[in-house]
Write a protein that holds these residues in place. Structure first.
Motif, PDB file in Angstrom:
ATOM      1  N   SER A  80       0.623  -1.210   0.085  1.00  0.00           N
ATOM      2  CA  SER A  80      -0.125   0.080   0.120  1.00  0.00           C
ATOM      3  C   SER A  80       0.738   1.207  -0.047  1.00  0.00           C
ATOM      4  O   SER A  80       1.923   1.133   0.781  1.00  0.00           O
ATOM      5  CB  SER A  80      -0.961   0.214   1.272  1.00  0.00           C
ATOM      6  N   VAL A  81       0.526   2.405  -0.695  1.00  0.00           N
ATOM      7  CA  VAL A  81       1.394   3.361  -0.949  1.00  0.00           C
ATOM      8  C   VAL A  81       0.528   4.599  -1.168  1.00  0.00           C
ATOM      9  O   VAL A  81      -0.622   4.544  -1.778  1.00  0.00           O
ATOM     10  CB  VAL A  81       2.506   3.307  -1.722  1.00  0.00           C
ATOM     11  N   TRP A 126       6.643   6.966   2.008  1.00  0.00           N
ATOM     12  CA  TRP A 126       7.847   7.512   1.334  1.00  0.00           C
ATOM     13  C   TRP A 126       7.294   8.739   0.653  1.00  0.00           C
ATOM     14  O   TRP A 126       5.805   9.067   0.634  1.00  0.00           O
ATOM     15  CB  TRP A 126       8.560   6.816   0.474  1.00  0.00           C
ATOM     16  N   GLN A 127       8.190   9.591  -0.368  1.00  0.00           N
ATOM     17  CA  GLN A 127       7.672  10.687  -1.200  1.00  0.00           C
ATOM     18  C   GLN A 127       8.452  10.680  -2.469  1.00  0.00           C
ATOM     19  O   GLN A 127       9.475  10.225  -2.568  1.00  0.00           O
ATOM     20  CB  GLN A 127       8.079  11.876  -0.150  1.00  0.00           C
ATOM     21  N   THR A 128       7.800  11.540  -3.263  1.00  0.00           N
ATOM     22  CA  THR A 128       8.602  11.815  -4.644  1.00  0.00           C
ATOM     23  C   THR A 128       9.860  12.398  -4.073  1.00  0.00           C
ATOM     24  O   THR A 128      11.069  12.024  -4.829  1.00  0.00           O
ATOM     25  CB  THR A 128       7.815  13.126  -5.276  1.00  0.00           C
ATOM     26  N   GLU A 129      10.098  12.941  -3.141  1.00  0.00           N
ATOM     27  CA  GLU A 129      11.327  13.592  -2.798  1.00  0.00           C
ATOM     28  C   GLU A 129      12.580  12.566  -2.201  1.00  0.00           C
ATOM     29  O   GLU A 129      13.646  12.704  -2.357  1.00  0.00           O
ATOM     30  CB  GLU A 129      11.216  14.746  -1.650  1.00  0.00           C
ATOM     31  N   ASN A 166      -1.037  13.921  -4.678  1.00  0.00           N
ATOM     32  CA  ASN A 166      -0.325  15.091  -4.033  1.00  0.00           C
ATOM     33  C   ASN A 166      -0.767  16.491  -4.681  1.00  0.00           C
ATOM     34  O   ASN A 166      -0.257  16.794  -5.451  1.00  0.00           O
ATOM     35  CB  ASN A 166       1.118  14.588  -4.017  1.00  0.00           C
ATOM     36  N   ARG A 226      -0.444  15.078   6.097  1.00  0.00           N
ATOM     37  CA  ARG A 226       0.131  16.250   5.924  1.00  0.00           C
ATOM     38  C   ARG A 226       0.199  17.317   7.049  1.00  0.00           C
ATOM     39  O   ARG A 226      -1.040  17.389   7.407  1.00  0.00           O
ATOM     40  CB  ARG A 226       0.025  16.912   4.552  1.00  0.00           C
ATOM     41  N   ILE A 285       1.713   7.102  10.069  1.00  0.00           N
ATOM     42  CA  ILE A 285       1.969   8.469   9.348  1.00  0.00           C
ATOM     43  C   ILE A 285       0.455   9.076   9.553  1.00  0.00           C
ATOM     44  O   ILE A 285      -0.521   8.381   9.315  1.00  0.00           O
ATOM     45  CB  ILE A 285       2.267   8.383   8.071  1.00  0.00           C
ATOM     46  N   GLU A 290      -0.881   7.307   0.711  1.00  0.00           N
ATOM     47  CA  GLU A 290      -1.675   8.021   1.636  1.00  0.00           C
ATOM     48  C   GLU A 290      -1.897   6.904   2.958  1.00  0.00           C
ATOM     49  O   GLU A 290      -1.745   6.003   2.738  1.00  0.00           O
ATOM     50  CB  GLU A 290      -3.020   8.322   1.221  1.00  0.00           C
ATOM     51  N   ILE A 310      -4.023  15.104   0.264  1.00  0.00           N
ATOM     52  CA  ILE A 310      -3.598  13.880  -0.918  1.00  0.00           C
ATOM     53  C   ILE A 310      -5.069  13.607  -0.992  1.00  0.00           C
ATOM     54  O   ILE A 310      -5.807  13.137  -0.223  1.00  0.00           O
ATOM     55  CB  ILE A 310      -2.960  12.809   0.012  1.00  0.00           C
ATOM     56  N   THR A 333       9.809  16.401   6.211  1.00  0.00           N
ATOM     57  CA  THR A 333       8.886  15.574   5.263  1.00  0.00           C
ATOM     58  C   THR A 333       7.447  16.287   4.830  1.00  0.00           C
ATOM     59  O   THR A 333       7.069  16.070   3.916  1.00  0.00           O
ATOM     60  CB  THR A 333       8.411  14.186   5.725  1.00  0.00           C
TER      61      THR A 333
HETATM   62  C1  WT7 Z   1       3.067  11.945   0.612  1.00  0.00           C
HETATM   63  C2  WT7 Z   1       4.002  12.081  -0.713  1.00  0.00           C
HETATM   64  C3  WT7 Z   1       5.840   8.033  -2.803  1.00  0.00           C
HETATM   65  C4  WT7 Z   1       4.488   7.447  -3.080  1.00  0.00           C
HETATM   66  C5  WT7 Z   1       3.502   8.260  -3.651  1.00  0.00           C
HETATM   67  C6  WT7 Z   1       3.119   9.657  -3.018  1.00  0.00           C
HETATM   68  C7  WT7 Z   1       1.682  10.592   1.777  1.00  0.00           C
HETATM   69  C8  WT7 Z   1       2.913   8.357   1.012  1.00  0.00           C
HETATM   70  C9  WT7 Z   1       2.104   6.981   2.773  1.00  0.00           C
HETATM   71  C10 WT7 Z   1       1.793   5.941   3.382  1.00  0.00           C
HETATM   72  C11 WT7 Z   1       0.708   7.795   4.986  1.00  0.00           C
HETATM   73  C12 WT7 Z   1       1.630   8.304   2.787  1.00  0.00           C
HETATM   74  C13 WT7 Z   1       2.629  11.435   2.797  1.00  0.00           C
HETATM   75  C14 WT7 Z   1       3.585  11.761   1.568  1.00  0.00           C
HETATM   76  N1  WT7 Z   1       1.972   8.767   1.841  1.00  0.00           N
HETATM   77  N2  WT7 Z   1       2.775   7.160   1.275  1.00  0.00           N
HETATM   78  N3  WT7 Z   1       2.138   4.988   3.424  1.00  0.00           N
HETATM   79  N4  WT7 Z   1       1.225   6.157   4.642  1.00  0.00           N
HETATM   80  N5  WT7 Z   1       0.952   8.629   3.877  1.00  0.00           N
HETATM   81  O1  WT7 Z   1       4.157  10.265  -3.400  1.00  0.00           O
HETATM   82  O2  WT7 Z   1       2.826  12.242  -4.235  1.00  0.00           O
HETATM   83  O3  WT7 Z   1       5.434  12.667  -3.356  1.00  0.00           O
HETATM   84  O4  WT7 Z   1       3.263  12.217  -1.690  1.00  0.00           O
HETATM   85  O5  WT7 Z   1       2.127  11.054   0.306  1.00  0.00           O
HETATM   86  O6  WT7 Z   1       1.790  12.501   2.823  1.00  0.00           O
HETATM   87  O7  WT7 Z   1       4.182  13.083   2.421  1.00  0.00           O
HETATM   88  P1  WT7 Z   1       3.977  12.030  -3.093  1.00  0.00           P
END
Ligand code: WT7
Length: 635
Positions: free
Chosen positions: A371-372, A400-403, A513, A502, A499, A374, A508, A485
């Protein structure tokens, strides 16, 4: 082979401790044993979060496509690298072997060269989920061109902003795309975008839907005839470890999208290593991530991470609802998928369909679920665990994140005991910290705070394209010597992380995002709009949906409000894309503001969430009376 593949919890703790105590030795061993280098590094890591500057494997030379393709040819030449499942289930799936991928990437790379693309040039890729998307990315990497993939759901305006920001010379697109029962005129969107992109000299067009499109003489070229003529041999361009590999845009809470720059060696090592462990990938497994390659999830865990491990990675062109809501399970059964990685929003949408459609399919091949994107709510977690994983396939909730380039906090399946809604433990090499609002690190367990990372990891983005100051301000200024983050998190009694979401103005929606500022800018373009504020509110499928508060210029005039709402959403669709449309639009006479003129979004958020029991002190507002008015008219 020491630490590459973690198999039990004790080993995780042991390797984790090593990765924190001796990060350079640890990553050096991983890099040394599992990759092909044209030249090894002089220095594993140098870093300074104040500058900020981070360099991994400095002095090393390599090409990521040699690692993702060439080195597998001897042992996996006939193995499927990319398994393409088309939108239409009646169209046969395509198995692209490593050998075929090698030829197709080389040919594409030669086409790029023949069109004048050289090392360091930026190439924008605006393609649907067809093999050419993965191939064009790898072709850029082979010759050292920097790819900038723009998700094909973005509008012409959003596309042109991204093309111009990184000064792309070329766009790779298709004559159109399939999306369920619909077709989309991608080339038309590109044409519109390019009206304001003077830097683009060439457009390469892949044929997908065979529609009759306009080709602009001198600029637009059909891809296939060029590929037919190109040689299938193309030497790699030798890249330095810190040469940019790609740019990928992500929304910020303010301003234009941020072009996150990822570099070559560290990104490769980290995405490969995380892929192997987080999905426990074994030779001959079929791995499927349902994301679009237009997002970081697709870059790292459809293309680079899996291919660096010689894996079979499935690419799906369509949508979960076409021809019906059984499509995902149909694909899992048909291709005997072993690892299935998707987003909570998809899980919730599928859960709504009931379990009958699932029972018709054999899902016994599944070993690991991911799962990824949010936070995954408890109900969705259990539904996924019970109905898809049949309570025997661990769920890896990967944060994780784009960054960050790669997965940062996650269980390792069959290693880390999972806990619903918890991303659990930091991955090897990742040092999280929770901070309070005064900037102190909360060292105990059972605390919540703002999530930071206090030590560099190989896949972190190195800068924002063309704006290093913004990179510093956004990520390294909130807390001294730490990467911030933008998320809040809590740590439980055993050190597991959950988590919470934000803590800034990023929302999200369906795992996408979205920054509020660019949407507000779009809304304010409507001639009748004076001002607007956008907040998120909970939605049972999308996770969050958008709520807009809009002040009209001429309150006296009576207007058709539903029509205005449509027009506002149309402008958003044109500026950003349909994903940013507002679910609710409330017209109001004012917005709660502080004395310095800042909109109090906290209050607006609570009203939109229908959580008005504790609005806090509103007496310090410039205009406290509007709060009641807004509450009385809430949608
Ligand atoms: C933001 C980053 C990198 C994957 C796709 C999104 C949220 C991401 C989770 C998780 C809770 C999550 C955060 C993060 N997020 N994965 N498993 N549990 N929140 O990448 O578009 O750069 O978004 O997505 O808030 O900061 P992104």
């Amino acid at each position: 082979m020491s630490n590459y593949h973690i198999k039990h919890l004790e080993e995780y703790y042991q390797v984790y401790r090593k990765s924190v105590r001796e990060p350079e030795n640890f990553w050096e061993e991983v890099a040394e044993e599992h990759f092909m280098w044209q030249k090894k590094w002089d220095n594993v890591l140098s870093w300074d979060f104040n500058k900020p500057e981070v360099k991994w494997f400095e002095g090393a030379e390599l090409n990521i496509t040699e690692n993702c393709i060439d080195r597998h040819l001897a042992t996996r030449g006939e193995k499927t690298a990319i398994l393409f499942e088309p939108n239409d289930p009646k169209e046969p799936a395509e198995h692209i072997t490593y050998k075929q991928l090698h030829e197709r990437v080389n040919k594409f790379a030669n086409v790029l060269k023949s069109q004048g693309i050289t090392k360091g040039d930026r190439v924008c890729i605006y393609l649907p989920m067809i093999p050419e998307l993965a191939i064009s990315i790898l072709a850029c990497a082979r010759i050292g061109a920097i790819h900038s993939v723009v998700f094909a759901g973005f509008s012409a305006t959003a596309l042109s902003t991204r093309i111009n920001d990184s000064d792309c010379k070329m766009v790779v697109t298709s004559d159109g795309s399939y999306r369920g029962a619909k077709t989309i005129d991608l080339k038309g969107i590109v044409d519109e975008a390019l009206e304001s992109c003077p830097g683009v000299k060439t457009v390469l067009v892949a044929k997908r839907i065979h529609s009759d499109i306009q080709m602009k003489a001198g600029r637009d070229k059909w891809l296939q005839p060029l590929l037919d003529e190109a040689s299938n041999a193309c030497e790699i361009e030798v890249m330095k470890a810190e040469d940019p590999l790609f740019i990928l845009y992500t929304s910020g809470s303010t301003g234009k999208p941020k072009g996150m720059v990822h570099t070559t060696a560290g990104y490769m090592v980290y995405t490969a290593y995380t892929f192997k462990n987080v999905f426990q990938y074994r030779e001959n497994d079929v791995y499927w991530c349902t994301a679009d390659i237009g997002w970081i999830t697709g870059h790292s865990y459809i293309v680079y991470g899996p291919l660096a491990n010689g894996a079979t990675t499935l690419m799906f062109e369509g949508v979960p609802s076409y021809p019906d809501f059984g499509r995902f399970w149909d694909i899992v059964e048909k291709h005997k998928v072993n690892q299935f990685y998707t987003a909570p929003t998809a899980i919730r949408a599928l859960a709504k369909q009931g379990t009958e459609v699932i029972e018709k399919h054999d899902l016994s091949s599944i070993k690991v679920l991911g799962s990824v994107g949010e936070p995954i709510n408890e109900e969705a977690w259990h539904w996924y665990n019970d109905n898809i994983g049949k309570k025997k396939s661990p769920i890896v909730d990967t944060w994780w994140q784009t960054e960050t380039g790669g997965i940062m906090i996650t269980p390792i399946p069959f290693v880390t005991p999972t806990k619903p809604t918890y991303a659990t433990l930091p991955f090897i090499g990742i040092q999280p910290a929770l901070m309070d609002e005064e900037g102190n690190e909360l060292k105990a367990n059972q605390v919540d705070g703002r999530l930071c990372i206090k030590f560099p990891w190989p896949a972190m983005a190195r800068t924002i394209w063309g704006n290093h100051q913004r990179y510093k301000d956004t990520y390294f200024s909130a807390y001294e010597n730490k990467y911030f983050t933008g998320d809040g998190a809590l740590r439980d009694e055993v050190g597991y992380y959950r988590i919470t979401g934000r803590v800034d103005d990023v929302i999200i929606v369906s795992g996408h995002n979205l920054g509020t500022a660019p949407i507000e800018d779009a809304v304010n373009e409507h001639p009748a709009v004076a001002e607007s504020a956008i907040v998120g509110f909970p939605h049972d499928v999308k996770g969050n949906a958008l709520y807009g508060y809009v002040i009209l210029k001429d309150v006296g005039e009576s207007r058709d409000q539903d029509n205005l709402r449509k027009e506002i959403n149309q402008i958003i669709t044109e500026h950003i894309g349909p994903i940013a449309k507002l679910d609710k639009i409330q017209f109001t006479s004012g917005l709660p503001k502080t004395r310095s003129g800042k909109i109090m979004r906290r209050i607006l958020r609570k009203i939109a969430c229908k959580d008005t029991s504790n609005l806090g002190d509103t007496s310090t507002l410039l205009n406290p009376e509007v709060v009641k008015d807004i509450m009385d008219n809430v949608l």
